[in-house]
Motif scaffolding. Sequence first.
Motif, PDB file in Angstrom:
ATOM      1  N   LYS A 192      24.900   0.296  18.658  1.00 29.94           N
ATOM      2  CA  LYS A 192      24.286   0.435  17.481  1.00 29.94           C
ATOM      3  C   LYS A 192      24.610   1.710  16.457  1.00 29.94           C
ATOM      4  CE  LYS A 192      20.450  -2.114  19.470  1.00 29.94           C
ATOM      5  NZ  LYS A 192      18.782  -2.396  19.688  1.00 29.94           N
ATOM      6  N   ARG A 193      24.346   1.445  15.466  1.00 28.64           N
ATOM      7  CA  ARG A 193      24.415   2.716  14.461  1.00 28.64           C
ATOM      8  C   ARG A 193      23.731   2.676  13.396  1.00 28.64           C
ATOM      9  NH1 ARG A 193      28.692   2.867  10.209  1.00 28.64           N
ATOM     10  NH2 ARG A 193      29.364   0.541   9.898  1.00 28.64           N
ATOM     11  N   GLU A 194      23.187   3.585  12.391  1.00 24.04           N
ATOM     12  CA  GLU A 194      22.673   3.453  11.388  1.00 24.04           C
ATOM     13  C   GLU A 194      23.321   4.200  10.046  1.00 24.04           C
ATOM     14  OE1 GLU A 194      19.314   6.407  12.441  1.00 24.04           O
ATOM     15  OE2 GLU A 194      18.229   5.100  13.629  1.00 24.04           O
ATOM     16  N   ILE A 195      22.866   3.744   8.896  1.00 22.53           N
ATOM     17  CA  ILE A 195      23.549   3.978   7.690  1.00 22.53           C
ATOM     18  C   ILE A 195      22.433   4.098   6.980  1.00 22.53           C
ATOM     19  CG2 ILE A 195      25.220   3.218   6.019  1.00 22.53           C
ATOM     20  CD1 ILE A 195      26.180   1.134   8.120  1.00 22.53           C
ATOM     21  N   ARG A 196      22.517   5.352   6.096  1.00 23.13           N
ATOM     22  CA  ARG A 196      21.492   5.337   5.112  1.00 23.13           C
ATOM     23  C   ARG A 196      21.582   4.347   3.797  1.00 23.13           C
ATOM     24  NH1 ARG A 196      22.422  10.212   1.768  1.00 23.13           N
ATOM     25  NH2 ARG A 196      20.362   9.777   0.970  1.00 23.13           N
ATOM     26  N   ALA A 197      20.572   3.987   3.625  1.00 24.48           N
ATOM     27  CA  ALA A 197      20.634   2.795   2.512  1.00 24.48           C
ATOM     28  C   ALA A 197      21.478   3.404   1.259  1.00 24.48           C
ATOM     29  CB  ALA A 197      19.117   2.365   2.054  1.00 24.48           C
ATOM     30  N   ALA A 198      21.514   4.823   1.019  1.00 26.21           N
ATOM     31  CA  ALA A 198      22.147   5.176  -0.150  1.00 26.21           C
ATOM     32  C   ALA A 198      23.633   5.352  -0.155  1.00 26.21           C
ATOM     33  CB  ALA A 198      21.462   6.626  -0.480  1.00 26.21           C
ATOM     34  N   GLU A 203       0.817  -1.365   0.065  1.00 28.23           N
ATOM     35  CA  GLU A 203      -0.063   0.076  -0.080  1.00 28.23           C
ATOM     36  C   GLU A 203       0.837   1.362   0.030  1.00 28.23           C
ATOM     37  OE1 GLU A 203      -3.335   0.005  -0.203  1.00 28.23           O
ATOM     38  OE2 GLU A 203      -3.191   2.202  -0.235  1.00 28.23           O
ATOM     39  N   GLY A 204       1.802   1.422   0.828  1.00 27.03           N
ATOM     40  CA  GLY A 204       2.490   2.617   1.050  1.00 27.03           C
ATOM     41  C   GLY A 204       4.039   2.640   0.345  1.00 27.03           C
ATOM     42  N   TRP A 205       4.652   1.476  -0.035  1.00 28.04           N
ATOM     43  CA  TRP A 205       5.823   1.611  -0.671  1.00 28.04           C
ATOM     44  C   TRP A 205       5.916   0.483  -1.666  1.00 28.04           C
ATOM     45  CZ3 TRP A 205       4.798   1.832   4.774  1.00 28.04           C
ATOM     46  CH2 TRP A 205       5.042   2.624   5.356  1.00 28.04           C
ATOM     47  N   PRO A 206       4.927   0.622  -2.640  1.00 28.84           N
ATOM     48  CA  PRO A 206       4.723  -0.369  -3.846  1.00 28.84           C
ATOM     49  C   PRO A 206       6.275  -0.637  -4.410  1.00 28.84           C
ATOM     50  CG  PRO A 206       3.580   1.715  -4.377  1.00 28.84           C
ATOM     51  CD  PRO A 206       3.995   1.679  -2.719  1.00 28.84           C
ATOM     52  N   LEU A 207       6.892   0.577  -4.481  1.00 23.35           N
ATOM     53  CA  LEU A 207       8.382   0.582  -5.176  1.00 23.35           C
ATOM     54  C   LEU A 207       8.932  -0.835  -4.797  1.00 23.35           C
ATOM     55  CD1 LEU A 207      10.168   1.900  -7.302  1.00 23.35           C
ATOM     56  CD2 LEU A 207      11.232   3.008  -5.411  1.00 23.35           C
ATOM     57  N   LEU A 208       8.966  -0.866  -3.104  1.00 21.69           N
ATOM     58  CA  LEU A 208       9.762  -1.947  -2.790  1.00 21.69           C
ATOM     59  C   LEU A 208       9.166  -3.207  -2.862  1.00 21.69           C
ATOM     60  CD1 LEU A 208      12.115  -2.577  -0.742  1.00 21.69           C
ATOM     61  CD2 LEU A 208      10.573  -2.424   1.043  1.00 21.69           C
ATOM     62  N   SER A 209       7.788  -3.395  -3.071  1.00 21.17           N
ATOM     63  CA  SER A 209       7.315  -4.778  -3.506  1.00 21.17           C
ATOM     64  C   SER A 209       7.857  -5.123  -4.950  1.00 21.17           C
ATOM     65  CB  SER A 209       5.899  -4.632  -3.474  1.00 21.17           C
ATOM     66  OG  SER A 209       5.597  -4.557  -1.934  1.00 21.17           O
ATOM     67  N   VAL A 247      18.165  -1.012  -4.319  1.00 22.90           N
ATOM     68  CA  VAL A 247      17.932   0.002  -5.344  1.00 22.90           C
ATOM     69  C   VAL A 247      16.699   0.841  -4.988  1.00 22.90           C
ATOM     70  CG1 VAL A 247      17.588   0.912  -7.505  1.00 22.90           C
ATOM     71  CG2 VAL A 247      19.347  -1.297  -7.186  1.00 22.90           C
ATOM     72  N   ALA A 248      15.499   0.134  -4.718  1.00 21.19           N
ATOM     73  CA  ALA A 248      14.293   0.705  -4.127  1.00 21.19           C
ATOM     74  C   ALA A 248      14.467   1.263  -2.726  1.00 21.19           C
ATOM     75  CB  ALA A 248      13.172  -0.183  -4.160  1.00 21.19           C
ATOM     76  N   MET A 249      15.201   0.710  -1.690  1.00 20.66           N
ATOM     77  CA  MET A 249      15.311   1.059  -0.411  1.00 20.66           C
ATOM     78  C   MET A 249      16.389   2.452  -0.600  1.00 20.66           C
ATOM     79  SD  MET A 249      16.316  -2.062   1.863  1.00 20.66           S
ATOM     80  CE  MET A 249      15.109  -3.131   2.237  1.00 20.66           C
ATOM     81  N   ARG A 278      14.796   0.809   8.402  1.00 22.75           N
ATOM     82  CA  ARG A 278      13.676   1.672   8.490  1.00 22.75           C
ATOM     83  C   ARG A 278      13.094   2.392   7.165  1.00 22.75           C
ATOM     84  NH1 ARG A 278      16.139   4.328  12.504  1.00 22.75           N
ATOM     85  NH2 ARG A 278      15.804   6.252  11.273  1.00 22.75           N
ATOM     86  N   LEU A 279      11.921   2.323   7.035  1.00 23.83           N
ATOM     87  CA  LEU A 279      11.415   3.024   5.825  1.00 23.83           C
ATOM     88  C   LEU A 279      10.827   4.444   6.408  1.00 23.83           C
ATOM     89  CD1 LEU A 279       9.638   0.268   3.744  1.00 23.83           C
ATOM     90  CD2 LEU A 279      11.745   1.343   3.418  1.00 23.83           C
ATOM     91  N   PRO A 280      11.166   5.526   5.911  1.00 21.63           N
ATOM     92  CA  PRO A 280      10.169   6.670   6.424  1.00 21.63           C
ATOM     93  C   PRO A 280       9.036   6.830   5.747  1.00 21.63           C
ATOM     94  CG  PRO A 280      11.897   7.408   4.700  1.00 21.63           C
ATOM     95  CD  PRO A 280      12.014   6.033   4.850  1.00 21.63           C
ATOM     96  N   ALA A 281       8.071   7.826   6.069  1.00 26.42           N
ATOM     97  CA  ALA A 281       6.665   7.663   5.716  1.00 26.42           C
ATOM     98  C   ALA A 281       6.550   7.579   4.185  1.00 26.42           C
ATOM     99  CB  ALA A 281       6.076   9.242   6.134  1.00 26.42           C
TER     100      ALA A 281
END
Lengths: 168, 322
Positions: free
Chosen positions: B178-184, B80-86, B161-163, B210-213
């Motif tokens: 713990k740390r965070e890394i942007r998918a890009a 519904e919200g992130w069809p690109l990922l599907s 690529v979608a992420m 994590r996916l943003p809104a």
Amino acid sequence: MDVTLTVNGAQHDLRLDDPRVSLLDALRQHLDLNGTKKGCDHGQCGACTVIVNGRRINSCLSLAVMHDGDEITTIEGIGTPDDLAPMQRAFIRHDGFQCGYCTPGQIVSATAMLEELRQGWPSQLSDDLKNPELTDEEIRERMSGNICRCSCYPNIVDAIRETAEGAA
Amino acid sequence: MRPFDYTRAHAPADAVGAEARIIAGGTNLLDLMKLQVETPDRLIDINHVGLDRVERDGDGLRIGALVRNSDLAADPAVREGWPLLSKAILAGASAQIRNRATTGGNLMQRTRCYYFYDIDAPCNKREPGSGCGAIGGNNRQHAILGASDHCIATYPGDMAVAMSALDAVIEVEGPAGKREIRAADFHRLPGDTPQRDNELQSGEMILSVRLPAPLGGRQIYRKVRDRRSYAFALVSVAAVVVMEAGRMATARLAFGGVAHKPWRVPAAESLLTGQPPSPELFDRAADAVLAGARGQGHNDFKIPLLRRTLGAVLAEATQESK
Ligand SMILES: Cc1cc2nc3c(=O)[nH]c(=O)nc-3n(C[C@H](O)[C@H](O)[C@H](O)COP(=O)(O)OP(=O)(O)OC[C@H]3O[C@@H](n4cnc5c(N)ncnc54)[C@H](O)[C@@H]3O)c2cc1C
Ligand code: SF4
Ligand code: FES
Ligand code: FES
């Protein structure tokens, strides 16, 4: 390493002295279930497809030790020569094979594929990602993980479509 | 396959910092171990650590590292919200592989460069300092952007690529926390250390993504390859375009099959943003994406292919509602 596999409803306690044994080799060599075939051994052909806890997977790309406690269905559990499953009968009726090497994988895969469809799983062809229908194109896409070197694809599609319609 | 010890993790803490190679779905690692491209002494199986759910996270989602590709693609919230990922996930591999492949393992999958797979061939990624078989060799699959004199391999995956286009964030944990890394930013360029595919440090484990809104708009993943299904991308384009009053209010683009990482070009996105769509503008965006592009011989075709695929995707994404 001790591993318990439930294969086609029967529990098997295996003792593996080497964790390198793939699920495919465990089925064929340790349990003498030779229906599941080894084609490429690298996830590229689908001949080794089995159903694990309800999901079709390539048994060549999994270690047997990773499946302790899992429930596995192989082609032997789909149907027997005396009691063929509808999908097996449809493959025979439609001449869905030539050499037959890919056939157990095709039938196991198709059986699980119809269940995925019942659950409404999309494919890359399902444009709106909703309400997928079983068109011939969808069958081909959803079965693309099963290669047939004899290229019996048209008859495989016919067999699967007929089975799906019979079950609907 | 070389012998190895096998242990099973029961919680993420068992695997974080472990002196062992993580195995998740096994669909990439075991393939490479059979060919002795990968030769770990110890495997730690993370299939029983949990991390297998897709959960709401504010307006976004948190995807556990062990969520299978097929579950993620079919997840109702993602559809519904992130069809690109599907769409990107469903464009990859086969149903059997997606049923086993995990979110973490998919991000970590290694290149499909033929020389990397052939242990008798020179390959700086597999054996630093041995040379690169693909430069001057067979390089039809290889990179046209961001390559180096040491390695011209591509990152082969679709999901990442979608992420990347969706501004996802990868959450990892190591011995230091713990740390965070942007998918890009997760995958890196080969430079002179092509043996390192990405920013994950030894001892670190991917916990979740994590996916943003949701962005809304039209979301398209177009993958061009040698056959319609069950083949890696030659070029892929992930696009999210939100139209407002005949202009592109948002334009996000990421490209697969062309570099050592999913390729994002902010300059191309800002060129489109706020503008009405036109073929000329799409062409200028392609110029920005292809700045510095260089073919290696067999893969020269990827340069015009990327341009045309981008044009087609943007035309579809901006056309008046069907
Ligand atoms: C025939 C074939 C065709 C394919 N086609 C495509 C395609 O078209 N598009 C595409 O995108 N992919 C394709 N794939 C690749 C497939 O998507 C990957 O093999 C899969 O996603 C890997 O996930 P896995 O869980 O099985 O990883 P594994 O094989 O278990 O692991 C892969 C790597 O990730 C590491 N790892 C796993 N989980 C974690 C974690 N949580 N933290 C840190 N490290 C971790 C492992 O140590 C290992 O190095 C194809 C594969 C095959 C065999
Ligand atoms: S392109 Fe990279 S992976 Fe391929 S042979 Fe060269 S160094 Fe190895
Ligand atoms: S033998 Fe497993 S996919 Fe070919
Ligand atoms: S029947 Fe021969 S490979 Fe399919």
